[in-house]
Every structure is written in structure tokens, then in C-alpha cells.
Design a protein around this motif. Structure first.
Motif, PDB file in Angstrom:
ATOM      1  N   ALA A 267       0.822  -1.214   0.000  1.00 17.10           N
ATOM      2  CA  ALA A 267       0.000   0.000   0.000  1.00 17.10           C
ATOM      3  C   ALA A 267       0.853   1.260   0.000  1.00 17.10           C
ATOM      4  N   ALA A 270       1.119   2.483  -3.508  1.00 14.94           N
ATOM      5  CA  ALA A 270      -0.075   3.203  -3.951  1.00 14.94           C
ATOM      6  C   ALA A 270      -0.158   4.568  -3.286  1.00 14.94           C
ATOM      7  N   SER A 302      -1.093  -0.762  -9.859  1.00 21.60           N
ATOM      8  CA  SER A 302      -1.783  -1.996  -9.463  1.00 21.60           C
ATOM      9  C   SER A 302      -0.916  -3.213  -9.737  1.00 21.60           C
ATOM     10  N   ALA A 305       1.854  -3.345  -7.187  1.00 20.95           N
ATOM     11  CA  ALA A 305       1.333  -3.767  -5.881  1.00 20.95           C
ATOM     12  C   ALA A 305       1.024  -5.263  -5.874  1.00 20.95           C
ATOM     13  N   THR A 343      -4.139  -4.943  -2.914  1.00 15.04           N
ATOM     14  CA  THR A 343      -3.933  -5.068  -4.363  1.00 15.04           C
ATOM     15  C   THR A 343      -5.201  -4.692  -5.133  1.00 15.04           C
ATOM     16  N   THR A 346      -5.915  -0.810  -5.188  1.00 13.75           N
ATOM     17  CA  THR A 346      -4.875   0.139  -5.596  1.00 13.75           C
ATOM     18  C   THR A 346      -5.326   1.053  -6.748  1.00 13.75           C
TER      19      THR A 346
END
Length: 450
Positions: A267, A270, A302, A305, A343, A346
């Protein structure tokens, strides 16, 4: 970058450079946490780790809720070089002082209730109440760093301070002095130190930065629209740890705290990208090029992540028992669920930054509110029976719902296609390969030059 050069377009760092330094600076803290988390877990034990989390949770909750979106509003207007942005720094300081005093009082008053008879937790909560106002102040220089795109400077400070935190916690553990009280002082004191180190840059900004647009600063107008979303975001991030002791006890909170410290590492990526998108898009025109850039950034973030989550998830069955102790083994499955939630949410998280940068923070807030309602419903139903796993499931549901709403709002109000935020395109892979080739080429040139 000096604040005085903030209006010089030719000297602005590229979008990719901003993301690189933002990711590097933001990632270093949780990466260092991979080292500090085992120290805390093995030294404090399951209940001690839960006590630490319970002691810090009310203050972190109050800081995120009580600021009324002022730090984000200041970043927005500084990035837009709005008329009156420099004067707004002093106004933000006064507002945050008043809000911090109210938040500190509420944290202190909540101590007997949230501690549920645990004297040590109650004392920790009272300590954090004292640190509430300085923590509000520390958000101002961070807003200036983000608004002027000084990501490299911020990254260097984050690296140095994260290393200092690791050294302090290690020294306390080796000397037998690491207890929930000393851990709290270190964990909450480091962000305050960053605020102090950034004060010279804040003064430099106030003296030298030129406001280039006629956009007027309206901190409360923008901040209040963003605050609703911030409140909902805090529910998504903090409510679970706030209610874990009354609903499931300190041992389940200890497991969940370890799972969160590992599961939320992706995270960070992101979050860093979201900050750059917010300040970059706020200071630029909203044309087709920026729409494509936002969607491509969401897709690539994305994917990154997802890869990070897979890598962490594969290592968990070995890493948690070895690094944290066998008593934390139940945290493995909990962490997998948190990784999945991060995930899947994101792309929507990056899309939310795009909404705020386009002057529609209220829409992002509504998405967060809907996500928070879903999160709270699952939390109250699942935690009493499933403990830490119930809290992880509520986080997954909340992240997915809130993120999806941001994408839906962009489709409805700005005509951006929903599919553009998901999956990977051939041009995304080509961009990554070109960037890698370019960076490799630069290193070779430097090597020959040397």
C-alpha cells in the motif's frame, strides 16, 4: 528543488522522477518496519504488541479525523501556486493548533473507555494525548514539501529518520528497556522530528515562492469536502484496531497489528503514487494527455502492488514464525487477506487522487463513506467470532468498495472509461522497458565517464 524555482517549468522534475522519489521516500518507512516489527513482536510478545497498538490507536485516529482536511487543502493550493498560498501557511498553523487542542482533549477523555480497565493502555493513551498538537503542526511542512514537489528532499529525510528509528528500537531492545511506553515515544517522536527538520524549508517557501495563478485559497471549503472522505478513510484504516480490544482482546489485536505491518507494505507504493498524482494533476491542465497518464499510472501501480503482494505472500509461512515467533503463526492467513485487499483497491486509490486533483474531493469522500459503511458492517459482524481474520476481511471489503466508487465517479463526471484503470496494455510494458533501458544506458554512460 528550491522553492524559488517552483514556478520554473524547465527545472521541474518529470512525473516519473517525482514518483520515483515519492515511492523511495514513502517505502523506506515500511521497509524499515520489516526490521523493527520483529524486534517489537519478539521483545513485547503478543499482548505487549497489542498494548502498544491500543495505546497509539486513539491518537492516530484523532489526528487523521481532527485535522478536517487542512493538510491536504494546503498541499492542493500550494501545488496550484494559488494567490495567498504563502499567507495560508500561517492560517493553517492557527487552525491546526485549535483543532489539535480539541483532538488532544478527546483522546484524553477516551482513555478510560477504550482501555477497558487496562491501566497500561490508559497511561499510553494519555501520553499520546500530549503529543497530539505537535503532530498536527508537523503536517504543515510536509504539505509544503508535497505541494512544491520536493520529493527528493522528503525521501532523504524519511530514509535518515527511519534508520534512526531502527537504531533506537534495537538499542532499547538490547538494553532491556523496550516496553510499550518507550516504543510509543520512539514511534510517535520520529514524525515530529521530521517536522522540525523541515522548518527551514517552510521558512524558505514563505519568503521566496511566487504565486503564479489567480486561484484563491479557501482552506475550509476544500478541506471540509475532503474531510468527510478522510473521516471515512480513518474508519477504513484505524477503526478495526480501535475496537479490537473490546471486541476480541489484546492477543487478537497483537496478531492483527503484525499482519497489518506486513500486509500494508504494497500500500505504500499506492500511497506514494497517489500523493504525486494529487500534487501533479492539481498543478496542471486537465486534458486528454493527463487522463491517459492517470489511467496508465493506476494500471502500472496496481501491477506493481500485485507483484509485491505475491512476493510477500510466498515468504510469509516461513518469515512470520522465524522473525516474529511461533505464537504469531496465525497472522499468516490474516496477512494474505490484507494483501489481497490492498492489491484490489490500488487502482481506485490512484483514481481517488485524480478526483481530488480535479477539484472534486467531495466525490472521493462519498466513495470513502460508502466503503467505510461496508467495512464497519463486516467488522462488527466478523471480529467477535473470527478475531483478527474478521478485521482483515472487513479491510478487504472496504478497500474494494471505496476504490471502485472512485473509478465510477471519474467515469460519470469526467468520461474516463472504467476499463482504462484495470489490466495491463502492451504500451504499459513498453513504457517500463523503455524506462529500464534508458536508466541502464545512463549508468553505462556514467561508468565510461568515470
Amino acid at each position: 528543488m528550491s522553492p524559488k524555482t517552483g514556478t520554473n517549468v524547465d527545472q521541474k522534475p518529470s512525473h516519473g522522477s517525482r514518483i520515483f522519489y515519492a515511492v523511495a521516500g514513502t517505502a523506506v518507512t515500511p521497509l524499515i518496519s520489516l526490521a523493527t516489527a520483529p524486534i517489537l513482536a519478539q521483545t513485547l510478545g503478543v499482548e505487549g504488541r497489542g498494548t502498544l497498538a491500543a495505546g497509539m490507536a486513539p491518537m492516530l485516529f484523532a489526528v487523521a479525523v481532527g485535522a478536517l482536511g487542512m493538510p491536504e487543502a494546503l498541499t492542493f493550493y500550494v501545488a496550484r501556486q494559488a494567490r495567498g498560498a504563502r499567507r495560508a501557511v500561517r492560517r493553517a498553523f492557527g487552525i491546526l493548533t485549535l483543532l489539535g487542542a480539541v483532538a488532544a482533549a478527546l483522546v484524553a477523555l477516551s482513555a478510560p473507555i477504550l482501555a477497558d480497565g487496562n491501566t497500561e493502555v490508559e497511561q499510553l493513551i494519555m501520553l499520546t494525548a500530549i503529543l497530539t498538537i505537535p503532530t498536527f503542526w508537523a503536517s504543515i511542512p510536509n504539505s509544503i514539501l508535497a505541494g512544491t514537489h520536493a520529493w527528493k528532499r522528503s525521501a532523504l529525510m524519511d530514509f535518515a529518520l527511519s534508520a534512526l528509528r531502527l537504531i533506537l528500537l534495537s538499542a532499547l531492545a538490547m538494553s532491556g528497556l523496550l516496553v510499550p511506553l518507550t516504543a510509543t515515544v520512539v514511534m510517535l517522536g520520529i514524525p515530529l522530528l521530521k517536522g522540525l527538520l523541515t522548518v527551514p524549508y517552510l521558512i524558505e517557501y514563505r519568503r521566496g515562492y511566487r504565486n503564479a495563478t489567480a486561484k484563491r485559497v479557501r482552506l475550509f471549503s476544500y478541506g471540509s469536502r475532503l474531510w468527510v472522505g478522510s473521516l471515512a478513510g480513518v474508519v477504513l484504516l484505524r477503526l478495526d484496531q480501535l475496537l479490537m480490544i473490546p471486541l476480541a482482546g489484546p492477543a487478537q489485536l497483537g496478531l492483527y497489528a503484525v499482519a497489518v505491518s506486513l500486509g500494508e507494505v504494497p500500500a505504500v507504493l499506492a500511497g506514494a503514487v497517489r500523493n504525486v498524482v494529487f500534487s501533479s494533476d492539481a498543478g496542471s491542465s486537465q486534458d486528454r494527455e493527463h487522463t491517459d497518464r492517470l489511467q496508465q499510472t493506476a494500471r502500472l501501480t496496481s501491477a506493481a502492488a500485485g507483484l509485491a503482494s505475491i512476493g510477500i505472500g510466498v515468504l510469509l509461512p516461513w518469515a512470520i514464525p522465524v522473525l516474529f515467533g511461533a505464537s504469531f503463526g496465525a497472522a499468516v492467513a490474516v496477512t494474505w487477506v490484507i494483501l489481497a485487499g490492498v492489491t484490489l483497491g490500488t487502482a481506485g486509490s490512484v483514481a481517488g487522487a485524480g478526483l481530488s486533483a480535479r477539484g472534486r474531493p467531495g466525490l472521493r469522500s462519498w466513495g470513502m463513506v460508502i466503503g467505510a459503511i461496508a467495512n464497519t458492517a463486516v467488522l462488527l459482524m466478523a471480529v467477535p467470532t473470527l478475531g483478527a481474520m474478521g478485521a482483515a476481511l472487513s479491510t478487504l471489503v472496504g478497500n474494494v468498495v471505496a476504490g471502485t466508487m472512485n473509478v465510477v465517479w471519474l467515469r460519470a463526471h469526467f468520461g474516463m472509461g472504467i476499463r482504462g484503470f484495470y489490466g495491463l496494455r502492451s504500451r504499459d510494458i513498453q513504457l517500463v522497458l523503455k524506462t529500464l533501458v534508458r536508466q541502464t544506458g545512463k549508468k553505462k554512460v556514467h561508468a565510461f565517464s568515470n
